[in-house]
Write a protein that holds these residues in place. Sequence first.
Motif: not given
Length: 294
Positions: A199-203, A210-212, A240-243, A248-251
């Motif tokens: 998961s990616i957080f846009v700040g 999320l791992q961080e 995009i994975v809503p749950m 925002e989700f990265g592969f």
Amino acid sequence: MTDAKSDFANWWHEEPQMGFTHALDMKLLHREQSPFQLIEVYDHAEFGRVLVLDGLIQASQADEFIYHEMAVHVPVLGRERKNLNALIIGGGDGGLLRELLVHDHVSEVVMAEIDRRVIEISNEYLAVNGDYDDPRVTLVCDDAANYVAEALDQGKQFDLIFLDITEPVGPSASLFKQAFLDKLVAVLADDGVCIDSDSIFVGRDKIRFLQETSSEEEKGLLEIMRSGNFFPHVAGYRSIVPMYPGAEFGFFLYTKDAFDYRHPFRELTGKHYNAAVHTAAFALPTWWRTQLGF
């Protein structure tokens, strides 16, 4: 008149990440502490069953197909192979297995999941899993680090390796260490690909993963891989994975040969995936390119 504040206070909240949290009106169906983690299953009126491990959402029946289809079909169809063998590290809900078995040219799938109870509970409550009785499937309920070491000793290699693991704490902690990652590189074929995601957080000032945010001491796998000490090439695509937190989700594709997986060699139409979505997933926003260097 209903007190809305009181109602929200009784909702389930995911462990706070980056100063915000999911809040869902869900009913607990099952909770148990396995030898490795707290396993919970909830029921939501719109999203169906929701699997939670150690307080973090892993999958919901409503949107699990987005993650599982994009994780599997992009690397499977992005490079033509006649007989493909794959290793799933983690993957206890069974969704990656389900999608891999869609492909006739997948000849072998090994799934190394440390917690048998995650598999059993997911099968019972979510029912999104693939067929564990398929003759192509080998299920290993053990620490993936042990399995990878044994595979290396046997000279075995894989075309695809999926890192479908929890954050760098608890049962997944050993999988973020150099000793494991060195062996992981060795069991990936020279023309293979290792797939990680987060998961990616846009700040306002930077992006976080999320791992961080789940561990103050451990680095996320992407940061580790971008060091160049393991796989020399990293590429990324998105969905995009809503749950998942932030949606925002990265592969991330880790390779030895920098192969370009943007173009599928044949058509497939899933519930989410199709050839156009495959190619478009590599069209990265400017902030991705700027901050991740892709």
